[in-house]
Design a protein around this motif. Structure first.
Motif, PDB file in Angstrom:
ATOM      1  N   ALA A  96       0.828  -1.208   0.000  1.00 40.50           N
ATOM      2  CA  ALA A  96       0.000   0.000   0.000  1.00 40.50           C
ATOM      3  C   ALA A  96       0.861   1.256   0.000  1.00 40.50           C
ATOM      4  O   ALA A  96       0.545   2.235  -0.688  1.00 40.50           O
ATOM      5  CB  ALA A  96      -0.932  -0.016   1.215  1.00 40.50           C
ATOM      6  N   ALA A 100       0.583   3.843  -3.051  1.00 40.18           N
ATOM      7  CA  ALA A 100       0.182   5.218  -2.708  1.00 40.18           C
ATOM      8  C   ALA A 100       1.249   6.223  -3.126  1.00 40.18           C
ATOM      9  O   ALA A 100       0.928   7.319  -3.615  1.00 40.18           O
ATOM     10  CB  ALA A 100      -0.083   5.320  -1.212  1.00 40.18           C
ATOM     11  N   GLN A 104      -1.161   7.967  -5.580  1.00 43.79           N
ATOM     12  CA  GLN A 104      -1.977   8.886  -4.784  1.00 43.79           C
ATOM     13  C   GLN A 104      -1.450  10.314  -4.906  1.00 43.79           C
ATOM     14  O   GLN A 104      -0.261  10.559  -4.747  1.00 43.79           O
ATOM     15  CB  GLN A 104      -1.960   8.438  -3.318  1.00 43.79           C
ATOM     16  CG  GLN A 104      -2.836   9.266  -2.396  1.00 43.79           C
ATOM     17  CD  GLN A 104      -2.952   8.628  -1.019  1.00 43.79           C
ATOM     18  OE1 GLN A 104      -3.891   7.923  -0.726  1.00 43.79           O
ATOM     19  NE2 GLN A 104      -1.961   8.883  -0.168  1.00 43.79           N
ATOM     20  N   TRP A 151      -4.661   6.848   1.650  1.00 41.79           N
ATOM     21  CA  TRP A 151      -3.757   5.995   2.413  1.00 41.79           C
ATOM     22  C   TRP A 151      -2.773   6.873   3.171  1.00 41.79           C
ATOM     23  O   TRP A 151      -2.176   7.790   2.623  1.00 41.79           O
ATOM     24  CB  TRP A 151      -2.987   5.061   1.484  1.00 41.79           C
ATOM     25  CG  TRP A 151      -1.980   4.226   2.219  1.00 41.79           C
ATOM     26  CD1 TRP A 151      -0.621   4.371   2.216  1.00 41.79           C
ATOM     27  CD2 TRP A 151      -2.251   3.124   3.090  1.00 41.79           C
ATOM     28  NE1 TRP A 151      -0.038   3.430   3.011  1.00 41.79           N
ATOM     29  CE2 TRP A 151      -1.015   2.647   3.579  1.00 41.79           C
ATOM     30  CE3 TRP A 151      -3.420   2.502   3.515  1.00 41.79           C
ATOM     31  CZ2 TRP A 151      -0.917   1.581   4.448  1.00 41.79           C
ATOM     32  CZ3 TRP A 151      -3.327   1.426   4.381  1.00 41.79           C
ATOM     33  CH2 TRP A 151      -2.082   0.974   4.839  1.00 41.79           C
ATOM     34  N   ARG A 157      -2.420   1.407  10.272  1.00 44.86           N
ATOM     35  CA  ARG A 157      -1.670   0.726   9.216  1.00 44.86           C
ATOM     36  C   ARG A 157      -1.739  -0.775   9.475  1.00 44.86           C
ATOM     37  O   ARG A 157      -0.729  -1.439   9.701  1.00 44.86           O
ATOM     38  CB  ARG A 157      -0.218   1.231   9.190  1.00 44.86           C
ATOM     39  CG  ARG A 157      -0.124   2.680   8.724  1.00 44.86           C
ATOM     40  CD  ARG A 157       1.240   3.277   9.010  1.00 44.86           C
ATOM     41  NE  ARG A 157       2.327   2.583   8.368  1.00 44.86           N
ATOM     42  CZ  ARG A 157       2.654   2.713   7.081  1.00 44.86           C
ATOM     43  NH1 ARG A 157       1.951   3.510   6.286  1.00 44.86           N
ATOM     44  NH2 ARG A 157       3.684   2.068   6.582  1.00 44.86           N
ATOM     45  N   HIS A 161      -6.909  -2.974   6.935  1.00 47.53           N
ATOM     46  CA  HIS A 161      -7.100  -1.648   6.328  1.00 47.53           C
ATOM     47  C   HIS A 161      -6.347  -1.553   5.007  1.00 47.53           C
ATOM     48  O   HIS A 161      -6.871  -1.014   4.019  1.00 47.53           O
ATOM     49  CB  HIS A 161      -6.609  -0.572   7.300  1.00 47.53           C
ATOM     50  CG  HIS A 161      -6.838   0.829   6.811  1.00 47.53           C
ATOM     51  ND1 HIS A 161      -8.081   1.301   6.476  1.00 47.53           N
ATOM     52  CD2 HIS A 161      -5.969   1.852   6.585  1.00 47.53           C
ATOM     53  CE1 HIS A 161      -7.978   2.562   6.062  1.00 47.53           C
ATOM     54  NE2 HIS A 161      -6.711   2.915   6.113  1.00 47.53           N
ATOM     55  N   ALA A 162      -5.122  -2.080   4.971  1.00 44.48           N
ATOM     56  CA  ALA A 162      -4.359  -2.070   3.720  1.00 44.48           C
ATOM     57  C   ALA A 162      -5.052  -2.898   2.650  1.00 44.48           C
ATOM     58  O   ALA A 162      -5.104  -2.497   1.471  1.00 44.48           O
ATOM     59  CB  ALA A 162      -2.945  -2.598   3.972  1.00 44.48           C
ATOM     60  N   TRP A 165      -7.978  -0.902   1.290  1.00 42.46           N
ATOM     61  CA  TRP A 165      -7.524   0.223   0.471  1.00 42.46           C
ATOM     62  C   TRP A 165      -7.033  -0.276  -0.884  1.00 42.46           C
ATOM     63  O   TRP A 165      -7.348   0.318  -1.929  1.00 42.46           O
ATOM     64  CB  TRP A 165      -6.422   0.991   1.193  1.00 42.46           C
ATOM     65  CG  TRP A 165      -6.024   2.252   0.483  1.00 42.46           C
ATOM     66  CD1 TRP A 165      -6.628   3.475   0.567  1.00 42.46           C
ATOM     67  CD2 TRP A 165      -4.951   2.406  -0.459  1.00 42.46           C
ATOM     68  NE1 TRP A 165      -6.000   4.375  -0.258  1.00 42.46           N
ATOM     69  CE2 TRP A 165      -4.964   3.749  -0.890  1.00 42.46           C
ATOM     70  CE3 TRP A 165      -3.983   1.538  -0.951  1.00 42.46           C
ATOM     71  CZ2 TRP A 165      -4.038   4.239  -1.802  1.00 42.46           C
ATOM     72  CZ3 TRP A 165      -3.059   2.031  -1.878  1.00 42.46           C
ATOM     73  CH2 TRP A 165      -3.091   3.369  -2.287  1.00 42.46           C
TER      74      TRP A 165
END
Length: 250
Positions: A96, A100, A104, A151, A157, A161-162, A165
């Motif tokens: 992630a 990101a 991102q 993220w 973390r 959650h990762a 995402w």
């Protein structure tokens, strides 16, 4: 073919199961290298339990010697599950982070401070409009920085959650990110597949099948079926003979 989305959902769905299993008494899995391997695992589990009880007794004795020690007694911890959780979480969080960093966009910056003098604005109306516009920019920047679809490199973390995402990126969900490239998606596929496989094998929730090198007396191959919490069964593809841990069934 199993997709990255399926793997990522598996990780998010079963992460709590791993957390719960890490602190519960060990239950012997139902798949190994044949029936001898299964029985060997039983012996290994008994040895682990004895070793744990020895350390537990030593720890309790140390507490008795030190009356200052207070708090809850330690609970059994299944180290192989904790190892799986550490490996999976590290791989997913790093994936992630990398996606990101590339896909991102940066958060909207806060508006720069402006020095105001008596001649900055020609009227109170102009000053009020400027103030309201700056407040709007501040709120917009704060909302973008704290966007739950963004993220973050600090805070929450976790593996689950990762996984969620990354799932949003694979499914092209809206967020402060561009569409990921084929190479980036393949990176997610590889990491997610490996992580899901580790979780399924650790929790023994996936059906498995293995062929032994050893042959049956008839010369046929011996397949071992197990997983999903079931007792392993050996099956000869030649004569059809079936073995369980009690011996020959048929």
């Amino acid at each position: 073919m199993t997709t990255a989305a399926t793997h990522l959902r598996t990780i998010a769905l079963h992460w709590t199961d791993l957390q719960e299993a890490a602190g519960t008494p060990s239950q012997i899995g139902a798949f190994g290298l044949g029936l001898r391997g299964y029985l060997a695992r039983l012996d290994h589990a008994d040895a682990e339990q004895l070793e744990y009880e020895r350390h537990q007794a030593a720890h309790l004795r140390s507490l008795e010697r030190d009356p200052i020690q207070l708090g809850d007694r330690p609970v059994p911890v299944r180290l192989h599950i904790l190892d799986t959780m550490c490996v999976v979480e590290a791989a997913l969080v790093q994936c992630a982070d990398d996606i990101a960093a590339a896909a991102q966009r940066a958060p909207i910056p806060m508006p720069a401070a402006r020095k105001v003098t008596g001649s900055t604005y020609r009227s109170m109306r102009e000053a009020r409009i400027a103030y309201e516009e700056r407040q709007r920019q501040v709120q917009l920047a704060l909302a973008d920085q704290h966007d739950p679809k963004r993220w973050k490199y600090t805070g929450r973390r976790t593996a689950s959650h990762a996984a969620l995402w990354l799932l949003a990126r694979v499914e092209r969900m809206p967020g402060p990110c561009r569409r990921i490239t084929e190479q980036e998606e393949q990176r997610i596929v590889t990491v997610a597949a490996g992580a899901a496989d580790r979780i399924e094998r650790t929790l023994d929730i996936a059906a498995q099948r293995r062929t032994l090198e050893q042959r049956c007396g008839c010369g046929g191959k011996i397949d071992i079926h197990g997983g999903e919490g079931k007792t392993p069964i050996g099956h000869c593809t030649g004569c059809g003979r079936i073995w369980t841990e009690e011996g020959v069934a048929v």
